[in-house]
Design a protein around this motif. Structure first.
Motif, PDB file in Angstrom:
ATOM      1  N   LYS A 110     113.580  88.583   4.572  1.00  0.00           N
ATOM      2  CA  LYS A 110     114.454  87.448   4.859  1.00  0.00           C
ATOM      3  C   LYS A 110     113.663  86.140   4.833  1.00  0.00           C
ATOM      4  O   LYS A 110     114.108  85.140   4.284  1.00  0.00           O
ATOM      5  N   ASP A 111     112.474  86.170   5.436  1.00  0.00           N
ATOM      6  CA  ASP A 111     111.626  84.978   5.457  1.00  0.00           C
ATOM      7  C   ASP A 111     111.202  84.574   4.053  1.00  0.00           C
ATOM      8  O   ASP A 111     111.186  83.389   3.711  1.00  0.00           O
ATOM      9  N   SER A 112     110.840  85.533   3.223  1.00  0.00           N
ATOM     10  CA  SER A 112     110.433  85.204   1.855  1.00  0.00           C
ATOM     11  C   SER A 112     111.642  84.742   1.049  1.00  0.00           C
ATOM     12  O   SER A 112     111.518  83.878   0.187  1.00  0.00           O
ATOM     13  N   TYR A 163     111.169  99.148   9.639  1.00  0.00           N
ATOM     14  CA  TYR A 163     112.273  98.643   8.828  1.00  0.00           C
ATOM     15  C   TYR A 163     112.642  97.223   9.246  1.00  0.00           C
ATOM     16  O   TYR A 163     112.860  96.350   8.414  1.00  0.00           O
ATOM     17  N   GLN A 164     112.714  96.994  10.549  1.00  0.00           N
ATOM     18  CA  GLN A 164     113.088  95.665  11.042  1.00  0.00           C
ATOM     19  C   GLN A 164     112.059  94.615  10.634  1.00  0.00           C
ATOM     20  O   GLN A 164     112.419  93.497  10.257  1.00  0.00           O
ATOM     21  N   LYS A 165     110.766  94.962  10.692  1.00  0.00           N
ATOM     22  CA  LYS A 165     109.720  94.018  10.286  1.00  0.00           C
ATOM     23  C   LYS A 165     109.808  93.724   8.795  1.00  0.00           C
ATOM     24  O   LYS A 165     109.667  92.575   8.366  1.00  0.00           O
ATOM     25  N   ALA A 166     110.047  94.763   7.993  1.00  0.00           N
ATOM     26  CA  ALA A 166     110.154  94.573   6.543  1.00  0.00           C
ATOM     27  C   ALA A 166     111.383  93.730   6.211  1.00  0.00           C
ATOM     28  O   ALA A 166     111.320  92.851   5.336  1.00  0.00           O
TER      29      ALA A 166
END
Length: 95
Positions: free
Chosen positions: A73-75, A65-68
């Protein structure tokens, strides 16, 4: 079960004992050579302990979840910079 703290009146030995609330207070020191009378001390209390993974599922999310969320957020930040770039290009065209 609460933890009670005792102190021997004869030898000064201090110890803790787990007892039921309804149990009678201990009367004698556990030291083999002493066996003197003991006095129950007033303790600070156990306080509040939190153990486990948290109260809400959102407190500690999984790594996936944190990676997604980070990727999202980055996108999202790259889309925001694209919009800012569009504004500059429109301002340049207006001149």
């Amino acid at each position: 079960m609460p933890t009670y703290e005792y102190e021997c009146q004869r030898c000064g030995h201090r110890f803790e004992e787990f007892q039921s609330i309804t149990a009678e207070p201990r009367q004698t020191c556990p030291e083999a050579n002493c066996l003197g009378p003991v006095k129950r001390l007033i303790g600070m209390g156990g306080g509040l302990l939190f153990k486990g993974t948290g109260f809400y599922i959102t407190d500690y999310r999984s790594d996936g979840y944190q990676k997604a969320a980070k990727a999202d957020k980055d996108s999202g930040s790259s889309k925001a910079s694209d919009k800012k770039g569009d504004g500059k290009a429109k301002a340049a065209k207006a001149d």
